[in-house]
Design a protein around this motif. Structure first.
Motif, PDB file in Angstrom:
ATOM      1  N   ILE A   1      33.560  39.987  30.406  1.00 23.53           N
ATOM      2  CA  ILE A   1      34.552  39.512  31.294  1.00 23.53           C
ATOM      3  C   ILE A   1      35.836  39.664  30.358  1.00 23.53           C
ATOM      4  O   ILE A   1      36.902  40.031  30.706  1.00 23.53           O
ATOM      5  CB  ILE A   1      34.412  37.983  31.813  1.00 23.53           C
ATOM      6  CG1 ILE A   1      33.213  38.088  33.058  1.00 23.53           C
ATOM      7  CG2 ILE A   1      35.688  37.452  32.111  1.00 23.53           C
ATOM      8  CD1 ILE A   1      32.898  36.569  33.214  1.00 23.53           C
TER       9      ILE A   1
ATOM     10  N   CYS B   1      39.235  38.095  38.360  1.00 20.76           N
ATOM     11  CA  CYS B   1      38.286  36.842  38.307  1.00 20.76           C
ATOM     12  C   CYS B   1      37.563  36.623  39.616  1.00 20.76           C
ATOM     13  O   CYS B   1      36.372  36.145  40.037  1.00 20.76           O
ATOM     14  CB  CYS B   1      39.093  35.666  37.592  1.00 20.76           C
ATOM     15  SG  CYS B   1      39.218  35.891  35.922  1.00 20.76           S
TER      16      CYS B   1
ATOM     17  N   GLN C   1      33.460  32.489  36.850  1.00 19.94           N
ATOM     18  CA  GLN C   1      34.554  32.835  37.412  1.00 19.94           C
ATOM     19  C   GLN C   1      35.807  31.668  36.899  1.00 19.94           C
ATOM     20  O   GLN C   1      36.799  32.012  36.431  1.00 19.94           O
ATOM     21  CB  GLN C   1      34.559  32.485  38.957  1.00 19.94           C
ATOM     22  CG  GLN C   1      35.672  33.007  39.715  1.00 19.94           C
ATOM     23  CD  GLN C   1      35.676  32.878  41.173  1.00 19.94           C
ATOM     24  OE1 GLN C   1      35.768  32.019  41.816  1.00 19.94           O
ATOM     25  NE2 GLN C   1      35.104  34.209  41.865  1.00 19.94           N
TER      26      GLN C   1
ATOM     27  N   CYS D   1      36.508  32.623  33.452  1.00 15.59           N
ATOM     28  CA  CYS D   1      37.287  33.796  33.593  1.00 15.59           C
ATOM     29  C   CYS D   1      38.729  33.420  33.574  1.00 15.59           C
ATOM     30  O   CYS D   1      39.652  33.678  33.117  1.00 15.59           O
ATOM     31  CB  CYS D   1      37.023  34.579  34.716  1.00 15.59           C
ATOM     32  SG  CYS D   1      37.902  36.346  34.857  1.00 15.59           S
ATOM     33  N   LYS D   2      39.104  32.503  34.565  1.00 17.97           N
ATOM     34  CA  LYS D   2      40.375  32.068  35.007  1.00 17.97           C
ATOM     35  C   LYS D   2      41.001  31.249  33.585  1.00 17.97           C
ATOM     36  O   LYS D   2      42.340  31.445  33.421  1.00 17.97           O
ATOM     37  CB  LYS D   2      40.305  31.351  36.123  1.00 17.97           C
ATOM     38  CG  LYS D   2      40.181  32.280  37.506  1.00 17.97           C
ATOM     39  CD  LYS D   2      40.333  31.083  38.564  1.00 17.97           C
ATOM     40  CE  LYS D   2      40.340  32.197  39.886  1.00 17.97           C
ATOM     41  NZ  LYS D   2      40.552  31.510  40.887  1.00 17.97           N
TER      42      LYS D   2
END
Length: 125
Positions: free
Chosen positions: A50, A77, A87, A90-91
């Motif tokens: 990622i 994401c 997720q 990722c953010k």
């Protein structure tokens, strides 16, 4: 009346030749050339994959406004990372990666990921 119609026709013809540029294409590099450089090594963990993907996206839009870069990273994401926990992670990486890329655009992806997620994320050349 005839002058008005002629004027409107002229405006329509002139505007047909104006090709609007998409705002999100500002300075974007050819992503296919960059993508080949950032292939994570086999058996790398999801966080590294990622992070490396986000760095690639960030470098692609490094010449754009920071908001455009972050928009594309956020879209990654949402669209590509299906696990909710991943997720969210990722953010959380987006701001730090964006700032690292803006501060030093020549830095390699592994160095950015090491700074952001505190682990070395090797990739194949």
């Amino acid at each position: 009346m005839m002058k008005t119609v002629a004027f409107l026709a002229l405006v329509c013809v002139a505007s047909a030749f104006v090709v609007p540029q998409k705002a999100d294409q500002c300075g974007a590099v050819d992503i296919t050339k960059s993508a080949k450089r950032y292939i994570p090594v086999q058996n790398s963990d999801a966080t590294c994959e990622i992070c490396l993907d986000l760095v690639l996206i960030g470098e692609t839009y490094a010449e754009c406004e920071e908001a455009i870069m972050q928009h594309h990273m956020d879209a990654y994401c949402v669209e590509k990372v299906k696990n909710k926990a991943s997720q969210a992670a990722c953010k959380l990486m987006i701001d730090d990666i964006a700032h690292a890329i803006i501060e030093d655009t020549d830095e390699n992806p592994t160095a950015v990921c090491k700074r952001v997620i505190h682990k070395t994320c090797p990739y194949n050349n």
